[in-house]
Design an enzyme around this catalytic site. Sequence first.
Site, PDB file in Angstrom:
ATOM      1  CG  ASP A   1       5.795   3.421   0.892  1.00  0.00           C
ATOM      2  OD1 ASP A   1       6.104   4.036   1.936  1.00  0.00           O
ATOM      3  OD2 ASP A   1       4.617   3.312   0.500  1.00  0.00           O
TER       4      ASP A   1
ATOM      5  CE  LYS B   1       2.010   5.508   8.633  1.00  0.00           C
ATOM      6  NZ  LYS B   1       0.572   5.623   8.783  1.00  0.00           N
TER       7      LYS B   1
ATOM      8  CE1 TYR C   1      -3.691   2.516   0.565  1.00  0.00           C
ATOM      9  CE2 TYR C   1      -2.372   3.306   2.419  1.00  0.00           C
ATOM     10  CZ  TYR C   1      -3.429   3.469   1.543  1.00  0.00           C
ATOM     11  OH  TYR C   1      -4.232   4.568   1.642  1.00  0.00           O
TER      12      TYR C   1
END
Length: 432
Positions: free
Chosen positions: A240, A268, A145
Amino acid sequence: MKIAPISEELFQRAQHSIPGGVNSPVRAFRAVGGNPRFMVSAKGPYMYDEDGNRYMELINSWGPMILGHAAEIVQEAVQQAIPQSLSFGAPTRKEIEIAELIVDMVPSIEKVRMVNSGTEATMSAVRVARGYTGRNKMIKFEGCYHGHGDSFLIAAGSGAITLGVPDSPGVTQGVAADTLTAPFNDLEAVKTLVEANKNQVAAIILEPVAGNMGLVLPAPGFLQGLRDLCTKEGIVLIFDEVMTGFRLAPGGAQQLFGVTPDMTTLGKIIGGGMPVGAYGGKKEIMNFVAPAGPVYQAGTLSGNPIAMSAGMAMLQYLQAHPEVYTNLEQTTNKMVNGMKQNMQELGKNFTINHVGSMFSIFFTEQPVTDFESAKASDTAMFGRYFNGMLQRGIYLAPSQYESLFVSTAITDELVEEYIKVNREALQEALQQ
C-alpha cells in the site's frame, strides 16, 4: 496568532448536518483537544483559515502536495482540461498516457487500473488477489491503515494465530474470520500465521513504510522476508503505497528499499491533490480484472479527465526532476536535526522516525518499531505540543499517529522558523 471565532461557529454549525462536524474523523481535533480550524485557501507552504490566520503546514493534504499547495504546473493542467468537460464516463487518451507513465515509474506495475480513492484501490487489490489465488484469507498489520474497507477494520486477536475481531460496528464476523493480523516488523509472527493457515492466505498487505501509527520504518530484512515468504507460499504481496508512492522516490518505497511486491496501491500524488487512486501489478494478476477477467470492479468517475490531467502534470514533473527527492530529504534532515538539538538542550530524548520527506515525533524515549511501541508515546504531551505549534502558526497533523510531510515549498528560512517554534512549543508543553 488570532483566536478563531469563525471556525468555532462553523464547527458548531457543521455538527447539525455532518456527523461529528467533519467529513473525516481525524479532522475533528479530538485527539489533541480544541476544535478544528476551517480553511479557506492555501498556497505554497501556507494554509489560511476563515479567521485570517496563516499556518505553515506539514500535512500537505496528507501527502499529495509534494510541490506545495496550488502548484502552478498542476493548476495549469487542470485549467486546460476543464473546458473539455468535467467527466465523460468513457475512455480518454489521458488515461492511457498516465497508465504508461505509472508502469514506467513503478517497478512492480505492468498494468494499472485507475480508481477514485486509496480505499477503493486497496479494497480492489485484495479482491483481485483472492480471485487470482482462489483463496479467502489475508494478512494485515497492526497500525497499518488501508482505508475504511470492511476487511481493513479488523483488530488483532489475542495471539499470533487467533482470528481478528471487528474493530467497527457494521463489520461482520464473517469478514473478520478471513482477516489475520500480525505486528508490524514481526516476520516470525507472519510465518506462524501462514503456517497455521496453510494454502488459505491470498494476500499480505502492508504499508512498506507505515504512516498511520506515526511514521514507522521497516526493520532491516522485514520487507525482503515477506517477499521471500510470499514467493514460497504463492501469496500475493501487496504494498500500500498510497502515502509513499512517488513521495519517497519516483518508484516509491519499493524502489527505495529494493523489494518488489506483486501488487501496489497508489493515490495522493497521482492526483496532484484531486481525488484519485490506482492499483496495479503483474500482468497475469491484473488480467483477472474485468473486462479482461472475472474479478469485477468498476467506477463511473474512474480515470476522471480532470484528475488525470492533474496527475500527469505532477508525475511528469517528478520524473523529469529527480533532484526533488534529494532536496526534500535535505530539508527534512535539517528539520529533524534541529528538533533533536532542541530536545538535547531541553534534556529530553524523544523518538523521531524519518525517511525521505516524511517524519514523526513520538513522546517516548524508546524506539518505535510497531504499533505497540507507538502507543507508548505520551499522547497528552503530543496534544499540548500540537496546540503550542498551532498557536505559533504551524499546522501539524492533529494526531500522534500520523506522519508529517515536507514539500518543496519549505525554504531554509522556513526550516529555521520551524525549529525555533518547535523549541518554544516543546518547552511550553514540558512545563504544563
